[in-house]
Design a protein around this motif. Structure first.
Motif, PDB file in Angstrom:
ATOM      1  N   MET A   1       0.817  -1.186   0.000  1.00  0.00           N
ATOM      2  CA  MET A   1       0.000   0.000   0.000  1.00  0.00           C
ATOM      3  C   MET A   1       0.864   1.253   0.000  1.00  0.00           C
ATOM      4  O   MET A   1       0.486   2.270  -0.578  1.00  0.00           O
ATOM      5  N   LYS A   2       2.028   1.171   0.645  1.00  0.00           N
ATOM      6  CA  LYS A   2       2.897   2.341   0.691  1.00  0.00           C
ATOM      7  C   LYS A   2       3.408   2.711  -0.693  1.00  0.00           C
ATOM      8  O   LYS A   2       3.535   3.891  -1.014  1.00  0.00           O
ATOM      9  N   SER A   3       3.690   1.705  -1.504  1.00  0.00           N
ATOM     10  CA  SER A   3       4.179   2.019  -2.845  1.00  0.00           C
ATOM     11  C   SER A   3       3.064   2.606  -3.717  1.00  0.00           C
ATOM     12  O   SER A   3       3.323   3.454  -4.563  1.00  0.00           O
ATOM     13  N   VAL A   4       1.828   2.180  -3.493  1.00  0.00           N
ATOM     14  CA  VAL A   4       0.704   2.746  -4.245  1.00  0.00           C
ATOM     15  C   VAL A   4       0.495   4.202  -3.853  1.00  0.00           C
ATOM     16  O   VAL A   4       0.287   5.065  -4.709  1.00  0.00           O
ATOM     17  N   LEU A   5       0.559   4.501  -2.556  1.00  0.00           N
ATOM     18  CA  LEU A   5       0.419   5.885  -2.100  1.00  0.00           C
ATOM     19  C   LEU A   5       1.552   6.759  -2.635  1.00  0.00           C
ATOM     20  O   LEU A   5       1.328   7.900  -3.032  1.00  0.00           O
ATOM     21  N   GLY A   6       2.750   6.222  -2.653  1.00  0.00           N
ATOM     22  CA  GLY A   6       3.884   6.972  -3.195  1.00  0.00           C
ATOM     23  C   GLY A   6       3.714   7.265  -4.673  1.00  0.00           C
ATOM     24  O   GLY A   6       3.974   8.382  -5.133  1.00  0.00           O
ATOM     25  N   PHE A   7       3.231   6.282  -5.428  1.00  0.00           N
ATOM     26  CA  PHE A   7       3.012   6.479  -6.859  1.00  0.00           C
ATOM     27  C   PHE A   7       1.894   7.489  -7.112  1.00  0.00           C
ATOM     28  O   PHE A   7       2.029   8.386  -7.948  1.00  0.00           O
ATOM     29  N   LEU A   8       0.782   7.349  -6.387  1.00  0.00           N
ATOM     30  CA  LEU A   8      -0.325   8.291  -6.559  1.00  0.00           C
ATOM     31  C   LEU A   8       0.065   9.711  -6.178  1.00  0.00           C
ATOM     32  O   LEU A   8      -0.326  10.669  -6.847  1.00  0.00           O
ATOM     33  N   SER A   9       0.829   9.849  -5.101  1.00  0.00           N
ATOM     34  CA  SER A   9       1.255  11.195  -4.711  1.00  0.00           C
ATOM     35  C   SER A   9       2.167  11.801  -5.766  1.00  0.00           C
ATOM     36  O   SER A   9       2.048  12.994  -6.089  1.00  0.00           O
ATOM     37  N   PHE A  10       3.050  11.000  -6.350  1.00  0.00           N
ATOM     38  CA  PHE A  10       3.910  11.514  -7.418  1.00  0.00           C
ATOM     39  C   PHE A  10       3.090  11.951  -8.628  1.00  0.00           C
ATOM     40  O   PHE A  10       3.320  13.030  -9.181  1.00  0.00           O
ATOM     41  N   VAL A  11       2.128  11.125  -9.036  1.00  0.00           N
ATOM     42  CA  VAL A  11       1.313  11.461 -10.205  1.00  0.00           C
ATOM     43  C   VAL A  11       0.513  12.739  -9.959  1.00  0.00           C
ATOM     44  O   VAL A  11       0.447  13.622 -10.818  1.00  0.00           O
ATOM     45  N   LEU A  12      -0.076  12.870  -8.766  1.00  0.00           N
ATOM     46  CA  LEU A  12      -0.874  14.053  -8.476  1.00  0.00           C
ATOM     47  C   LEU A  12      -0.026  15.313  -8.363  1.00  0.00           C
ATOM     48  O   LEU A  12      -0.404  16.368  -8.882  1.00  0.00           O
ATOM     49  N   ILE A  13       1.116  15.223  -7.704  1.00  0.00           N
ATOM     50  CA  ILE A  13       1.978  16.397  -7.563  1.00  0.00           C
ATOM     51  C   ILE A  13       2.548  16.805  -8.913  1.00  0.00           C
ATOM     52  O   ILE A  13       2.486  17.987  -9.298  1.00  0.00           O
ATOM     53  N   ALA A  14       3.088  15.862  -9.651  1.00  0.00           N
ATOM     54  CA  ALA A  14       3.676  16.195 -10.955  1.00  0.00           C
ATOM     55  C   ALA A  14       2.608  16.675 -11.936  1.00  0.00           C
ATOM     56  O   ALA A  14       2.834  17.639 -12.682  1.00  0.00           O
ATOM     57  N   GLY A  15       1.449  16.052 -11.931  1.00  0.00           N
ATOM     58  CA  GLY A  15       0.371  16.481 -12.816  1.00  0.00           C
ATOM     59  C   GLY A  15      -0.164  17.850 -12.452  1.00  0.00           C
ATOM     60  O   GLY A  15      -0.448  18.671 -13.334  1.00  0.00           O
ATOM     61  N   GLY A  16      -0.316  18.108 -11.165  1.00  0.00           N
ATOM     62  CA  GLY A  16      -0.807  19.413 -10.732  1.00  0.00           C
ATOM     63  C   GLY A  16       0.164  20.532 -11.054  1.00  0.00           C
ATOM     64  O   GLY A  16      -0.223  21.595 -11.552  1.00  0.00           O
ATOM     65  N   ILE A  17       1.437  20.290 -10.801  1.00  0.00           N
ATOM     66  CA  ILE A  17       2.444  21.322 -11.081  1.00  0.00           C
ATOM     67  C   ILE A  17       2.592  21.541 -12.579  1.00  0.00           C
ATOM     68  O   ILE A  17       2.676  22.684 -13.039  1.00  0.00           O
ATOM     69  N   SER A  18       2.599  20.464 -13.358  1.00  0.00           N
ATOM     70  CA  SER A  18       2.713  20.648 -14.808  1.00  0.00           C
ATOM     71  C   SER A  18       1.474  21.340 -15.370  1.00  0.00           C
ATOM     72  O   SER A  18       1.572  22.139 -16.301  1.00  0.00           O
ATOM     73  N   GLY A  19       0.309  21.062 -14.815  1.00  0.00           N
ATOM     74  CA  GLY A  19      -0.906  21.751 -15.239  1.00  0.00           C
ATOM     75  C   GLY A  19      -0.866  23.231 -14.900  1.00  0.00           C
ATOM     76  O   GLY A  19      -1.305  24.079 -15.689  1.00  0.00           O
ATOM     77  N   LEU A  20      -0.349  23.565 -13.717  1.00  0.00           N
ATOM     78  CA  LEU A  20      -0.208  24.973 -13.344  1.00  0.00           C
ATOM     79  C   LEU A  20       0.772  25.690 -14.261  1.00  0.00           C
ATOM     80  O   LEU A  20       0.513  26.819 -14.699  1.00  0.00           O
ATOM     81  N   LEU A  21       1.886  25.050 -14.559  1.00  0.00           N
ATOM     82  CA  LEU A  21       2.856  25.661 -15.471  1.00  0.00           C
ATOM     83  C   LEU A  21       2.247  25.865 -16.851  1.00  0.00           C
ATOM     84  O   LEU A  21       2.490  26.885 -17.506  1.00  0.00           O
TER      85      LEU A  21
END
Length: 71
Positions: A1-21
């Motif tokens: 479960m920890k690896s799933v949370l880590g992957f989801l957090s990466f996707v959301l952070i990177a997607g949100g920041i790239s969308g803002l840019l």
């Protein structure tokens, strides 16, 4: 479960920041293009901020799970 949370957090952070840019500079910063379908028309900046905050929250939860197991 920890690896799933880590992957989801990466996707959301990177997607949100790239969308803002992409919204602020209007260039090809669409790293995760599928996240644009989550925002209603006219609310792209707010949606990207929420996605980034959600990713940071998931990363904090992931870190707390790792810390709780090692103690």
């Amino acid at each position: 479960m920890k690896s799933v949370l880590g992957f989801l957090s990466f996707v959301l952070i990177a997607g949100g920041i790239s969308g803002l840019l992409h919204e602020w500079f209007g260039t090809g910063f669409r790293l995760f293009g599928f996240l644009r379908f989550l925002s209603p028309d006219g609310y792209a900046i707010y949606t990207n901020i929420v996605l980034t905050a959600l990713g940071v929250g998931l990363a904090a939860a992931n870190a707390s799970l790792k810390r709780g197991r090692s103690s």
